[in-house]
Scaffold this motif. Structure first.
Motif, PDB file in Angstrom:
ATOM      1  N   THR A 170       1.847 -14.901 -17.137  1.00 28.51           N
ATOM      2  CA  THR A 170       1.946 -13.102 -16.819  1.00 28.51           C
ATOM      3  C   THR A 170       0.622 -13.254 -15.921  1.00 28.51           C
ATOM      4  N   VAL A 171       0.625 -12.318 -14.875  1.00 31.08           N
ATOM      5  CA  VAL A 171      -0.504 -12.071 -14.149  1.00 31.08           C
ATOM      6  C   VAL A 171      -0.479 -10.566 -14.106  1.00 31.08           C
ATOM      7  N   GLY A 201      -0.517 -18.779 -25.195  1.00 29.91           N
ATOM      8  CA  GLY A 201       0.921 -18.684 -25.210  1.00 29.91           C
ATOM      9  C   GLY A 201       1.425 -19.303 -26.525  1.00 29.91           C
ATOM     10  N   THR A 202       2.644 -19.015 -27.059  1.00 24.34           N
ATOM     11  CA  THR A 202       3.319 -19.628 -28.109  1.00 24.34           C
ATOM     12  C   THR A 202       4.622 -19.709 -27.868  1.00 24.34           C
ATOM     13  N   ASP A 203       5.260 -19.856 -26.634  1.00 24.25           N
ATOM     14  CA  ASP A 203       6.544 -20.195 -26.037  1.00 24.25           C
ATOM     15  C   ASP A 203       6.629 -21.630 -26.117  1.00 24.25           C
ATOM     16  N   VAL A 204       7.649 -22.235 -26.797  1.00 27.16           N
ATOM     17  CA  VAL A 204       8.173 -23.699 -26.703  1.00 27.16           C
ATOM     18  C   VAL A 204       9.466 -23.841 -26.642  1.00 27.16           C
ATOM     19  N   PRO A 205      10.025 -24.293 -25.366  1.00 26.55           N
ATOM     20  CA  PRO A 205      11.453 -24.522 -25.421  1.00 26.55           C
ATOM     21  C   PRO A 205      12.077 -25.205 -26.625  1.00 26.55           C
ATOM     22  N   GLN A 206      13.288 -24.911 -26.894  1.00 29.85           N
ATOM     23  CA  GLN A 206      13.831 -25.517 -27.800  1.00 29.85           C
ATOM     24  C   GLN A 206      13.905 -26.830 -28.068  1.00 29.85           C
ATOM     25  N   ASP A 207      14.276 -27.557 -26.791  1.00 21.52           N
ATOM     26  CA  ASP A 207      14.297 -28.994 -26.757  1.00 21.52           C
ATOM     27  C   ASP A 207      13.053 -29.649 -27.125  1.00 21.52           C
ATOM     28  N   ILE A 208      12.037 -29.052 -26.919  1.00 17.96           N
ATOM     29  CA  ILE A 208      10.832 -29.511 -27.153  1.00 17.96           C
ATOM     30  C   ILE A 208      10.149 -29.202 -28.663  1.00 17.96           C
ATOM     31  N   ASN A 264       2.035 -18.339 -20.841  1.00 17.73           N
ATOM     32  CA  ASN A 264       2.910 -18.100 -22.103  1.00 17.73           C
ATOM     33  C   ASN A 264       3.395 -19.306 -22.779  1.00 17.73           C
ATOM     34  N   PHE A 265       3.314 -20.555 -22.252  1.00 18.29           N
ATOM     35  CA  PHE A 265       3.830 -21.690 -22.947  1.00 18.29           C
ATOM     36  C   PHE A 265       2.731 -22.230 -23.500  1.00 18.29           C
TER      37      PHE A 265
END
Length: 268
Positions: free
Chosen positions: A6-7, A22-29, A64-65
């Motif tokens: 995010t900018v 960031g605290t986003d983690v893709p489900q596969d990871i 965000n990741f």
């Protein structure tokens, strides 16, 4: 998953980098993380809230990741920032306590790292570099303040208890001496514990973008989480009282640097 970063654009001379909020983690990871990994213990908890609206004109580039996906503050070559000292990798295999975070047999390998460098690391840094270029074009200089926090007691990384303010300029190489001096003076004036180029001398972000001769100045601020969290264990809640006490000191530092910018531009 939300956008990678995010900018928030401001019209002042300072850019806040936030690679570890960031605290986003893709489900596969996420499915490959073990129970410890899913706690996301090594997040820079609530740093974005600490800096929100501190002074006018700030630009913010926020990843965000999560750093367990890939650490945006590590050299993409994999070279250690602190040779000989404990640290985590581009894609961490352990927490800052040395505890494994991946399910057995699901640990990321070289192909995972290469894919995540392209998908996450490179886009974040492209956005950060673009904002620094934009700010420098407007002001003649750009000041990157790289925002971090870490638990105050981590024996695997350092002895004892970390000071509240850990200021990193890679031994003075990443910014004009006046920026370093103004930050240290404001830290001391706050009455809080502080250190310059102690255990944390500035990560890859600070070292990459800190090119004073070209008008790009960078400084890292590593906050001990005891300065603003209600607890350094789950659920890692922000303490409103601690945050309210800390924010004026951070605002004083950033205000001093913003005031220095015109002089730095004239010098060039």
């Amino acid at each position: 998953m939300s956008a990678l970063f995010t900018v928030t654009r401001g019209d002042g001379p300072i850019v806040l980098g936030m690679p570890h909020v960031g605290t986003d983690v893709p489900q596969d990871i996420r499915d490959r993380l073990n129970d410890e990994g899913r706690i996301l213990r090594d997040t820079d908890w609530h740093v974005d809230r600490l800096y929100a609206g501190l002074i006018p004109g700030l630009t913010v580039v926020r990843a965000n990741f999560h750093r367990y996906v890939i650490d945006a503050n590590r050299d993409p070559s994999g070279q250690s920032l602190y040779p000989g000292a404990s640290t985590t990798d581009l894609v961490p295999l352990t927490t800052f306590d040395g505890t494994p975070i991946w399910r057995e047999g699901a640990e990321p390998g070289a192909e995972d790292t290469a894919a995540r460098l392209a998908a996450y690391h490179a886009p974040y840094h492209a956005a950060l570099a673009a904002e620094l270029d934009r700010v420098k074009a407007r002001h003649g200089v750009a000041i990157l303040w790289d925002c971090h926090s870490i638990r105050s007691v981590i024996p695997w990384l350092f002895d004892g208890t970390l000071p509240d303010f850990n200021i990193g300029t890679n031994g003075g190489a990443t910014c004009d001496p006046r920026i370093e001096a103004a930050t240290v003076e404001a830290a001391r004036a706050s009455g809080r514990t502080n250190v310059l180029n102690g255990r944390f001398k500035g990560g890859w972000t600070t070292r990459r973008y800190g090119r004073p001769a070209e008008g790009f100045h960078a400084i890292q601020m590593e906050l001990a989480q005891a300065s603003h969290l209600a607890t350094e264990t789950p659920p890692f809640d922000l303490s409103p009282a601690k945050a309210a006490a800390l924010r004026p000191a951070l605002a004083a530092m950033l205000s001093r640097l913003a005031a220095l910018a015109p002089t730095l531009a004239e010098k060039r």
